[in-house]
Write an enzyme that holds these catalytic residues in place. Structure first.
Site, PDB file in Angstrom:
ATOM      1  CG  LEU A   4      -1.881  -1.107   1.261  1.00 52.88           C
ATOM      2  CD1 LEU A   4      -2.739  -1.002   2.538  1.00 52.88           C
ATOM      3  CD2 LEU A   4      -2.752  -1.362   0.086  1.00 52.88           C
ATOM      4  CB  ALA A   5       2.687   2.912   1.808  1.00 53.61           C
TER       5      ALA A   5
ATOM      6  CG  ASP B 233       0.198  -7.092   7.993  1.00 55.77           C
ATOM      7  OD1 ASP B 233       0.448  -8.547   8.018  1.00 55.77           O
ATOM      8  OD2 ASP B 233       0.191  -6.378   7.270  1.00 55.77           O
TER       9      ASP B 233
ATOM     10  CB  VAL C  96       9.420   3.920   3.985  1.00 57.79           C
ATOM     11  CG1 VAL C  96      10.002   4.819   5.089  1.00 57.79           C
ATOM     12  CG2 VAL C  96       7.938   3.374   4.564  1.00 57.79           C
TER      13      VAL C  96
END
Length: 549
Positions: free
Chosen positions: A145-146, A299, A148
């Site tokens: 989802l993303a 998770d 960093v």
């Protein structure tokens, strides 16, 4: 121009839908044909044909998993998240499926820096250069989802980690969720024995929160406060939660921390970090979340957990800190649920079959308590039934038996997962991820038993607290009723009797709690001693053998 972009968006959305539909429909037909008409040349009663049937089934699982995984990689986003979830379903899916899906937990494709810069302009109204004095263009981590990036805040000069949602997610997330729901309906129609609506429901319930990083910021702060409070109450912890500096819906900025993935065995060895202690601390960390806090990170795969040597001023009681990342997916667990869950685990550890049956029905509404207990523990029923859960480690033979059983009991397992509370589904997933972590870091043979012992202590604490509340409530209730008695003597007699009975009940509950906690402490000490193979262990073992003889 706008019309062209709209048409392009429609074309891409349609392509995603068609890719997903093709993979699921072709796989469905493959299973229908291969398991039925495709085996018409094999004799059911011939052992050699039976071996061939199993080999064909394994090849079917493998090519089907690869077909679906390719589709998920191509579509990305939510489909990667779904694939990660499938990889954790070791209690349900054949090993060919879970093994094929495992790379999706680590190998995700990054979004372009141009799309990241455009997201900052659209969401924050500023370019990257207005906010950061430096910004590493190569991401240090990419998830479903993303991604960093490491950066430096222009205003303060602080090094930070910047979590940025993949820009394309907002464009396709709604149509992807609808597609997954429709495909779940197709599976239910084509295979009436399998009901996977719970999987699409989980995605639809949880994904909107995971896509809003403001929820993650609140979860992160709450988790940090929970562990700080536990330490102030005397419970040791090695957990560190990075401080969130600020958060918008699609951008989250937090303090940057050096370290490595928790399953980096080489890093652990280089920093003299014992895997047995890491395993024990993970068990303690998630037991606190489940039983004490009722607020669970759901998770904990290795990409979301880092480790580093203890820095100066750290409150960790070990020579390392466990850094919890990605606080998007959490579950609130009610006190009643935690108590039922603790009683179930206590029954499983004690191999109390009647209690397992009773609590499986109470907690999950499940009659098939043997299969339910196997899903819960990741162990074979014979091991549970023979009270070997804390005495015998899971070996390759048992793992193979469990994997084969997942294929043989697929319909029954799917039925259980469709019926149990959603909280329990995420606990199954969390348990499996923690077991997988122990295997990944090569934890010693005592790791599984330590985990059960640590969990047993937290279960005992929850049960004791509940029994204390029951005693207190009964005393208050009886005392209130006694004040309405006709005479002072009668009131005094009832109150004294109630307090005496309450004190007795409290002492009984406390002694039971103390015995269980201390016996589990001794058990863990003995495991640690046996793993060290020290002189003291060899002497005590000799005395033990002599006593048995």
């Amino acid at each position: 121009m706008l019309g062209h972009c709209y048409q392009q968006h429609k074309a891409l959305a349609l392509r995603r839908v068609l890719l997903a539909a093709e993979a699921v429909v072709v796989t469905g037909y493959d299973y229908k044909y291969s398991l039925g008409y495709g085996n018409r040349d094999l004799d059911i009663n011939d052992p050699e044909d039976d071996k061939e049937r199993k080999a064909r089934r394994s090849r079917l699982h493998q090519r089907s998993a690869e077909r679906v995984m390719r589709m998920m990689r191509e579509n990305g986003g939510i489909y990667i998240k779904l694939g990660q979830h499938l990889a954790s379903l070791k209690y349900l899916l054949p090993v060919e499926w879970t093994r094929t899906m495992e790379p999706l937990q680590d190998k995700c494709f990054p979004s372009s820096i141009e799309s990241i810069q455009a997201l900052f302009l659209s969401d924050l109204g500023h370019p990257l250069t207005d906010i950061f004095s430096s910004f590493d263009l190569a991401p240090i981590g990419v998830a479903s989802l993303a991604q960093v990036h490491k950066a430096t805040l222009k205003e303060t000069g602080q090094e930070v980690a910047v979590k940025i949602q993949h820009p394309a997610l907002s464009e396709f997330s709604e149509i992807d969720m609808v597609t997954i729901a429709q495909l779940a309906s197709f599976i239910a129609y084509a295979f009436p024995d399998f009901e996977f609506f719970w999987l699409s429901e989980e995605i639809q319930d949880n994904l909107p929160k995971e896509l809003d990083f403001r929820f993650e910021a609140r979860n992160s702060a709450r988790t940090a406060a929970n562990f700080d409070r536990a330490r102030s109450q005397g419970d040791p912890s090695s957990v560190k939660v990075p401080e969130v500096i600020w958060a918008q819906k699609r951008v989250l900025v937090m303090e940057f921390m050096n370290g490595s993935r928790i399953d980096d065995v080489k890093y652990l060895k280089e920093n003299n970090i014992l895997v047995s202690e890491v395993s024990k601390e993970m068990a303690r960390t998630f037991s606190q979340m489940i039983y004490k806090d009722g607020f669970l990170h759901c998770d904990p795969h290795p990409g979301n957990v880092m480790i580093r040597p203890t820095p100066a001023g750290s409150p960790s009681h070990r020579n390392f800190e466990i850094i919890l990342l990605d606080h998007g997916l959490y579950r609130e667990l009610s006190l009643e649920f935690r108590l039922d869950y603790a009683r179930l685990w206590t029954a499983v550890i004690a191999s109390d079959e009647e209690a397992i049956k009773r609590h499986a029905l109470s907690l999950g509404g499940i009659d098939a308590y043997e299969l339910f207990a196997c899903i819960l523990t990741g162990r074979d029923w014979d091991v549970i039934q023979d009270a070997k859960l804390t005495k015998q480690v899971r070996n390759k033979e048992e793992t193979s038996k469990i994997s084969q059983g997942a294929g043989n009991w697929l319909v029954e397992i799917a039925d259980i997962l469709a019926r149990v509370p959603r909280d329990l589904l995420l606990l199954f997933k969390t348990n499996d991820l923690l077991r997988a972590l122990d295997e990944d870091i090569g934890a010693d043979d005592g790791a599984q038993m330590r985990t059960f012992a640590v969990m047993g202590q937290y279960c005992a604490q929850v049960i004791f607290e509940a029994e204390k509340r029951d005693v207190k409530n009964s005393i208050v209730s009886a005392t209130t009723a006694a004040t309405k008695a006709a005479t002072v003597v009668a009131t005094t007699t009832v109150v004294v009797s109630t307090w005496t009975q309450g004190l007795g009940a409290w002492c009984k509950a406390y002694c039971k709690f103390l015995y269980k906690t201390l016996s589990l402490d001794v058990f863990v000490w003995w495991i640690d001693l046996s793993q060290s193979n020290s002189l003291l262990y060899r002497i005590l073992s000799k005395f033990e053998r002599l006593a048995i003889a």
